[in-house]
Design a protein around this motif. Sequence first.
Motif, short mmCIF file in Angstrom:
data_model
loop_
_atom_site.label_atom_id
_atom_site.label_comp_id
_atom_site.label_asym_id
_atom_site.label_seq_id
_atom_site.Cartn_x
_atom_site.Cartn_y
_atom_site.Cartn_z
N MET A 1 -2.51 18.62 -2.70
CA MET A 1 -2.61 17.18 -2.93
C MET A 1 -4.06 16.80 -3.17
SD MET A 1 -1.78 14.16 -0.22
CE MET A 1 -1.63 12.46 -0.79
N GLN B 1 -3.38 7.46 4.06
CA GLN B 1 -3.12 6.87 2.75
C GLN B 1 -2.45 5.50 2.86
OE1 GLN B 1 -4.53 8.29 0.04
NE2 GLN B 1 -5.29 9.53 1.75
N HIS B 2 -1.93 5.18 4.05
CA HIS B 2 -1.29 3.88 4.26
C HIS B 2 -2.34 2.86 4.64
CE1 HIS B 2 1.57 7.12 4.91
NE2 HIS B 2 2.49 6.30 4.45
N GLY B 3 -2.02 1.60 4.52
CA GLY B 3 -3.02 0.57 4.76
C GLY B 3 -3.36 0.32 6.21
N HIS B 4 -2.46 0.72 7.14
CA HIS B 4 -2.60 0.20 8.49
C HIS B 4 -3.57 0.94 9.38
CE1 HIS B 4 0.54 3.22 8.60
NE2 HIS B 4 0.39 3.31 9.89
N SER C 1 5.79 8.31 1.55
CA SER C 1 5.20 6.97 1.37
C SER C 1 3.73 7.07 0.97
CB SER C 1 5.36 6.13 2.63
OG SER C 1 4.78 6.77 3.75
N SER C 2 3.05 8.18 1.34
CA SER C 2 1.64 8.36 0.97
C SER C 2 1.49 8.78 -0.49
CB SER C 2 1.01 9.43 1.85
OG SER C 2 1.60 10.70 1.58
N MET D 1 0.82 -1.21 0.00
CA MET D 1 0.00 0.00 0.00
C MET D 1 0.85 1.27 0.00
SD MET D 1 -3.45 0.02 0.51
CE MET D 1 -4.43 1.30 -0.19
N SER D 2 2.00 1.24 0.71
CA SER D 2 2.82 2.44 0.80
C SER D 2 3.94 2.41 -0.24
CB SER D 2 3.48 2.54 2.17
OG SER D 2 2.53 2.32 3.16
N ALA E 1 -2.50 12.35 5.10
CA ALA E 1 -1.35 11.62 4.53
C ALA E 1 -1.18 10.27 5.21
CB ALA E 1 -0.08 12.46 4.66
N VAL E 2 -1.30 10.23 6.54
CA VAL E 2 -1.14 8.97 7.27
C VAL E 2 -2.21 7.97 6.84
CG1 VAL E 2 -1.25 7.90 9.56
CG2 VAL E 2 0.03 10.03 9.23
N ALA F 1 2.21 11.84 -1.46
CA ALA F 1 1.95 13.28 -1.49
C ALA F 1 3.13 14.04 -2.10
CB ALA F 1 1.65 13.81 -0.09
N HIS F 2 4.36 13.60 -1.77
CA HIS F 2 5.56 14.29 -2.25
C HIS F 2 6.62 13.28 -2.65
CE1 HIS F 2 3.83 18.04 -0.94
NE2 HIS F 2 3.72 17.59 0.29
N LYS G 1 -5.06 7.86 -2.97
CA LYS G 1 -5.19 6.41 -3.17
C LYS G 1 -6.37 5.89 -2.37
CE LYS G 1 -0.89 5.72 -1.97
NZ LYS G 1 0.40 5.09 -1.62
N ARG G 2 -6.51 6.45 -1.15
CA ARG G 2 -7.64 6.06 -0.29
C ARG G 2 -8.43 7.32 0.03
NH1 ARG G 2 -6.03 3.26 4.84
NH2 ARG G 2 -7.38 1.51 4.36
N HIS H 1 5.93 9.69 6.04
CA HIS H 1 4.54 9.55 5.60
C HIS H 1 4.25 10.42 4.38
CE1 HIS H 1 3.30 8.19 9.87
NE2 HIS H 1 3.44 7.15 9.09
N LEU H 2 4.87 11.61 4.33
CA LEU H 2 4.59 12.51 3.22
C LEU H 2 5.06 11.92 1.89
CD1 LEU H 2 5.42 16.05 4.69
CD2 LEU H 2 3.21 14.89 4.54
#
Lengths: 385, 314, 168
Positions: free
Chosen positions: B1, B100-103, A101-102, A1-2, B97-98, A104-105, B5-6, A98-99
Motif C-alpha cells: 500500500m 487514514q480515517h479522519g478521527h 474503509s482506509s 473521510m472514510s 490503515a487506521v 487499502a483493500h 490519503k493522509r 479499517h482495511l
Amino acid sequence: MSNRVAVVGVGQTKYAAKRQDVSIAGLLREAATRALDDAGMTWADIDAVVIGKAPDMFEGVMMPELYLADALGAVGKPMLRVHTAGSVGGSTGVMATHLVSSGAHKRVLVVCFEKQSESNATWALSIRLPFTGGSVTGAGGFFAPVIRAYMRRANAPDDIGIKVAVKDRLNALNNPYAHLKLPDISEEMVRESPMLWDPIRYLETCPSSDGACAIVLADEDSAKGTPNPPAWIHGTAVRSEPTMGAGRDVVNPHAGRDCAKDVYAQAGITDPRRDIDCAEIYVPFSWYEPMWMENLGFAAEGEGWKMVDDGSTSFTGDMPINPSGGVLSSNPIGASGMCRFAEAALQVRGMAGDHQVDGARTALGHAYGGGAQFFAMWIVGSEPR
Amino acid sequence: MRNFKRPVAIVASASFETPSEPSRNEVELLLPVIHDALGQVGLTQQDIGFTVSGSSDYLQGFPFAFVGALDAVGAWPPIRESHLEMDGAFALAEAVAVLQHGHVDTALVYAFARPSRGDLDRTLSIQLDPYSVAPLWPDARGLAGLQAQAMRDSGRFDSVPEVPPTHVADGCTAVVLAVGDRARELTKTPVWITGIDHRIEAPALGVRDLATSVSTRLAAESAGATDVDAAYLHVLYPHQELLLRDALGLNGQPVHSSAGPMMVGGLERIAAAAKAVAAGDARRAVAHATSGPCLQQNLVAVLDATAVLEGAAA
Amino acid sequence: MSADVVDEAVPPVTVIECPTRLDFSYTPGVAQSRFLRALERGEITGQRCPKCKKVYVPPRGACSMCGVATEEELVLSGKGTITTFCTTQIPSPGLVPPYVTAWIRLDGSDITSMFLIQECDPAEVRLGMRVEAVWVEEADRKADLGNISYFRPIDEPDAEYETYKDYV
Ligand SMILES: [Zn+2]
C-alpha cells in the motif's frame, strides 16, 4: 473521510462441542467458502485475509495464520491475525473494516474460529503462574461475583438470569447453526439445573463449541455486483481499559459505555432503543443481558433487568436481543464476537431465516472480553449511510 | 500500500534489548520504553488516538500475555486499542490503515517479548502444520538449515553462511506515529512512511522455492521500495540476508541486519530505519520484518525524509 | 488408487494425539518480588500511585490507570471488607464444594483481591462482611501468595454499602 464498507457475504459452520469431522483448516474453509458463495466471489477475488481467535493455547498451534495461509487462499496476499481475548471476533471485524474503509483493500475475507476440542481449553485458561495463589475456577468464577454485585446494585429479582436463559435457548431453536438445542427448555428446568458458581446455574452458562464464522467485506464498487443484499457498516468502535485498575467499574465498565457512545455517534443514533431494531450482544452468562442493556444505553442504570422481565428483549419484544440464540447457545470463543457481528448483518440483509426480526433495518453487533475490559461494536444497516 | 490519503510519519521511537532480562516483568520492561518514545514528542497516552501492540502468548508461556502488558500504557479513560498475535511491525501496518480515517491523528505501536523464558527453537515448532509436521518437532534452527542448504543446491549464491544458533533476546520497542501537519508539529524530523505492505507464502516448505523470497518481492513492489539508500532487514539467520537483498533489489546500499527479540525485531528494524532517516544518515530507507519459518511472511516499509504529496497518483 | 475413492468400510481417522510439553521460567518482576518477600515476613504490602494516590495490592510496578511506575510502599493490616463474592459448587483441586471466593478490599488499598473465605458457613457470607487474613505457620512461609491460607470473618459490624459499592 472514510470509504463506505459493506458486508456482502456471511458463512458459519455448524457449531458443536467437537467437530472431529474436520481439521482446523477444514473448519475455517467451511465458513469461508459459505461466505464467498454468499458474496458471489471466489478466493481469487479476495485482496487480504484477516483471522481472529482467542489464545493459541486453545488449539496448541502458535500463530495459526502461518499454517492456514494456503487453506484460506492467502498465499501471495496480506494476512493478519488479531487476538484481543473474548472480544476478538468483534475487534477482528473492526480492524478488517479499517482495511477497506482506509482504501487499502477492496475485498477482505475475515474468518474467526475456535476449535477447543483440539486441545484442553480449561487447562489453557488455568495455567497457574507461580506465586499467585489461585482460587478461581473458570470464567464463571471470575464473573459470578460481578453478577452478584449487579444484582445488589440494581435490586434485581433472582429469576432474571433464568428468563434470559430460556429466551436465548428458545431463539436457538430457529437457528440451524446453533450448538445447544433444548426444545423442552423452561424456567423450571433452568432453576433446577445445578448451581455452579452461585448465582450462576449450569443452564445460565454458555457451552464450549468448535466453530468458525466468516464474512466478506467489500468497498462500494465491489458491493454493487453481489447477488445478495449487502449490510452497510454505519460505524465501528473499540475501547479497552486495564484489568487491574483502581477505580474501574467491572459491573458497568466505562470502556463499554464509551464504545457504545462512539459507535452510535458514527451511525447517527441518538436513542438506541428507538433507532436500533435488534442487537446481537455477547452474553456468556445470562445475567450479562440486563447488565449490557444498561451499559449500552438501552436502559437507565439499574433498569436493565426490567427489559428482560417485561419481555422487551424477547424475539417478539420491541428490542429483540440475540435472536440467533447468542453465546448462550453457541460459543466458539474466538468466533463468538464475529457471530454477533455476522448475525447483526444477516438481520439487516433480511437473510436471518427463521430467526429474522421483521423489518430489521439497523442492528448492533457487540463483543467483550478479558475482565470485561475490551469492547468492540458495529452498527450495520440495510441502506448505505 | 502506498500513496495514502493522509501521509503518516514516525515521530518517535524507543527500544530495549537484552539477552535475558533477569528481574523485570513485561509491564516494568515496557513502561520506560513507552514513556521514552512518548516523551520525545511531549505526548502522554491520553493524546494518542489509537494504540496497537504485537506479542505472542507462546513466548510468555501463558495465555492473554498482552492483557497484563496493557497495564504499562495507562488505558484510562478507556482507549481505542487492539492487539495482533504478530510481530509489532504488522501492528504498525494496521495503525497506518487506521490513521487514514479522519478521527485519529496519532498512534502508539508497541511490541514486547521475553523468549529467554522458554526454549525458543522448540516453541517455534508449533507454528507448523499441527497434524503432519509439528508432531515431528523440527526446530527453528533446523528448518533454517534446510533453507540454507536449498540455497547452496540452487547454485545461485557464491557462498551461503552456516546457520548459527537461533538468536534469543528479550526486549520491547515503542513507535509513535502521527499524520500530516500533526507530525510536523511534533517533530522537526518526521520520517514519512511512503509505502508499507506484507505478503505470506504457503506453510508447507516442500511447495516453496526456499532459495528465493517471493513474498518480500511482492511486498516491496506494492510498497514502492525503489531508489532507497539504506536497508534495515529483520534477519533471523545470516543466509536470509542474501535472499532479502535479492528480493529487494539491493545493490551496494548499506544493509543493517538484526534479529532482535522474536515478535519485536521487525518493529525495531522500522524504528531503527526511522532514526537513521531522521538523523540524516539516510534519505530514503527500506525496512523489513519477517514472521514464520524460512521467511514465510514478510513486511516491507519505505521510510522517506520527504512526504509524498497528498493525492499523488499510484 | 484415485483420491475420490472412499472405502466406506474403513472408518476415518478423526483424532491423533500429539503431546506437547514446553517449559517456561516465570519472572514476577521487581515490584511483585518485593511483595513476595514481604509475604515471606508475614506482611501484606501495597504500592501507592504517585499521580492518583491509589494503593495497589498486589503491586505490579505501575498504576494501570495512570500508566506510571509506583514506588512508595506501605504495609497493610491484613483486614478488609468483602465487596462481592461467589459460592462455587464445583470441585477444584484441594477444595471441597461449596467454597466461597470473595473480592476483598484490604483496608488502606483501592483495589480488590480475590481470596478464599473459610472458618464460616458459606451461607453466612455476605456483602460488606469484615474479614482478616489467616497465615500459614511461620516455619512454612515461602515467597508465595499461598502464605495466606484464606480469610475469615472477624467480630466487627458489616461495612456500610456506600463505603464499598464502588470497589467491584
Ligand atoms: Zn494512578
